[in-house]
Design a protein around this motif. Structure first.
Motif: not given
Length: 434
Positions: A234, A236, A243, A245, A268, A276
Motif C-alpha cells: 500500500a 498513502t 488522506r 490510500c 476498507w 484506510r
C-alpha cells in the motif's frame, strides 16, 4: 463512511480450486461478519477460461452469489489470459438479493443509497447522480495489443502509460464534486504500479507498467483498489484532498511456491476526505523450499522435516547435480521422507557436461601429440599425462596397478580387483587410440 471488502486475484481454476475456494470462502465469512456494505473484486477471478459446468466455475458462482446476498458487488475485468473477455457476463444473471455490477470498460459507477449501481454513459459522469452513497471510477485491464496496432509496438508501452495518466487526471473534477457532496470516492483498476513488488519480491520496474503511484494519487480518489500483483502492499499520501490510500490486497491464496508475505483481502473504511485499510489473512497453504547445492541428502531432509514440522505443508525440494550424477538421486527416498507433506514437488537442475573440441587432433599421428593437443585446449598440464602414457607403454597394467596399490598398503584382494580393472581400461584406451 462506507465499509468495503476488497478481494482480488481469486484465480479459480482446475488446479487451484481447493486453495482458491478455501481462502475465498473464509474471506467472505469474515466480510459478512464484519458487516461490510459493498464488495469489490478487482480482477482475475478465474485462472483461465472455464467451461460453465466446470467445478471451479460453479464454486465461484456460488461464492459470489453468497457474497451478493449480503451486499452489492462490483467485479472488474482482469487480465485477458486469466479472465477472457465475456467471462464475467454470467455473474450479472445470478439474481442475488443485491446487484452485481460487472465493469468491462473504462467508466464511473455510482452506488446509490438504495444499493443500486448507476453507470455513466461515457467514461465519466457529467454530473453526480442523486442519492450517491459512493462513486467508483473503473479502469479494467487495458488491451495493449490494440494500442500497439495504432501507435506501433515500440511506442505502445509509453503510450498506454501516458493515456492512463491523462485519464486519471480527467477523473479528478468528478471526484472533487463527489467529495464536496460528502460521498466517498474509490478507484478500481487491474494493472501494475511502477516500483511495486511481485509476490517473489521482484521490483516491477520498466516502461510497460500501466501506473505510477503519483498518477493514481492525481485522480484525487480517496481510495484506489488495485488487482494483478499477488503481494499485499500500500501507498498513502496526505494532501489538500485529505488522506489518500492505494493498495493491492494480493492474491486470495498462495498459488505458487516462493511467494512472500501473508495472503488475504482488505477491509476498507472510506470517507469523503480519508481512506484506510487493513489486511485480513486467509487460511492460505504453507509452502516451504528446501534447496541442496549438490545431490540431495535424504538424512538432511529428514532433519529438516523434524525441525520445521512440515506435516500438511507444500514442500518443494530443489537440487543441482552434474549430468553424470543425475541417476544417483533417489526420488523415491525423497518422497518417502516427505510423506507427511500435503504436496511434494521435486525439481532437479542438471548441469550438462561441456566438451571442448580440439581442432586438428584427428590429424596427429602420435598419441602423445594428441594428448598434448587436448591438454592445451582443456587448459591442463600435459607433462603428468605424458608421463603416465610412457608408463603405460613401458609397463604392463598388472605392474602399474601392483606398484601403486602396494605403495599405499592395499591388501591383495583389492590389488587383484584393481589389476583386472586396469587391464580393461588399458584395452579400451589402446583400442580408441588406433
Amino acid at each position: 463512511m462506507i465499509r468495503v471488502a476488497h478481494f482480488s486475484d481469486l484465480h479459480y481454476g482446475h488446479k487451484t480450486l481447493a486453495e482458491a475456494d478455501r481462502c475465498f470462502g473464509a474471506a467472505i465469512d469474515h466480510a459478512i461478519g464484519a458487516g461490510v456494505e459493498v464488495a469489490v473484486i478487482s480482477g482475475d477471478s478465474t485462472d483461465h477460461a472455464l467451461d460453465l459446468h466446470a467445478p471451479a466455475a460453479l464454486r465461484l458462482l456460488a461464492q459470489v452469489r453468497r457474497l451478493a446476498d449480503h451486499c452489492p458487488v462490483l467485479m472488474l475485468q482482469g487480465t485477458f489470459s486469466h479472465e477472457p473477455p465475456g467471462t464475467l457476463g454470467a455473474f450479472r444473471l445470478l439474481g442475488a438479493r443485491h446487484a452485481i455490477y460487472v465493469a468491462e470498460r473504462i467508466e464511473q459507477v455510482a452506488l446509490s443509497t438504495q444499493g443500486q449501481w448507476l453507470p455513466s454513459a461515457g467514461w465519466c459522469f457529467d454530473a453526480l447522480p442523486d442519492r450517491t452513497a459512493a462513486l467508483f471510477s473503473c479502469i479494467p485491464t487495458v488491451n495493449k495489443a490494440t494500442v500497439a496496432a495504432v501507435v506501433g509496438g515500440v511506442a505502445a508501452a509509453a503510450e498506454v502509460g501516458e493515456q492512463l495518466t491523462a485519464l486519471l487526471r480527467g477523473f479528478a473534477p468528478m471526484h472533487r464534486s463527489a467529495r464536496a457532496g460528502g460521498a466517498p470516492t474509490i478507484g478500481v483498476s487491474h494493472g501494475t504500479v511502477f516500483g511495486s513488488l511481485s509476490e517473489h519480491g521482484v521490483p516491477m520496474a520498466g516502461f510497460d507498467h500501466e501506473f505510477t503511484s503519483g498518477a493514481l494519487f492525481d485522480a484525487e480518489a480517496q481510495a484506489f483498489m488495485l488487482g494483478h500483483i499477488h503481494k499485499h502492499q500500500a501507498w498513502t499520501r496526505e494532501s489538500a484532498v485529505g488522506r489518500q490510500c492505494i493498495a493491492y490486497p494480493g492474491s486470495i491464496g498462495r498459488f505458487h511456491f516462493g511467494e512472500e508475505g501473508a495472503k488475504g483481502f482488505l477491509l476498507w473504511e472510506v470517507e469523503a476526505n480519508s481512506a484506510r485499510c487493513h489486511l485480513v489473512q486467509t487460511p492460505a497453504r504453507r509452502t516451504v523450499d528446501i534447496v541442496f547445492e549438490g545431490r540431495p541428502d535424504v538424512n538432511a531432509l529428514r532433519d529438516a522435516v523434524r525441525a520445521q514440522g512440515l506435516a500438511g505443508a507444500s514442500v518443494r525440494v530443489r537440487w543441482t547435480v552434474a549430468e553424470e550424477d543425475q541417476s544417483a538421486v533417489d526420488r523415491a527416498a525423497l518422497q518417502a521422507a516427505l510423506a507427511e507433506a500435503a504436496e511434494v514437488k521435486l525439481e532437479g537442475r542438471i548441469v550438462p557436461v561441456v566438451r571442448t573440441r580440439a581442432a586438428g587432433i584427428s590429424q596427429l599421428r602420435e598419441l602423445a601429440d594428441k594428448v598434448s593437443r587436448w591438454a592445451e585446449v582443456a587448459d591442463v598440464r600435459a607433462e603428468p599425462l605424458i608421463a603416465c602414457l610412457a608408463s603405460m607403454r613401458s609397463q604392463s597394467p598388472e605392474a602399474i596397478a601392483e606398484g601403486v596399490l602396494q605403495r599405499d598398503g592395499v591388501d591383495q584382494p583389492h590389488v587383484d580387483f584393481a589389476v583386472s580393472t586396469t587391464n580393461r581400461i588399458a584395452e579400451r584406451f589402446t583400442a580408441s587410440a588406433r
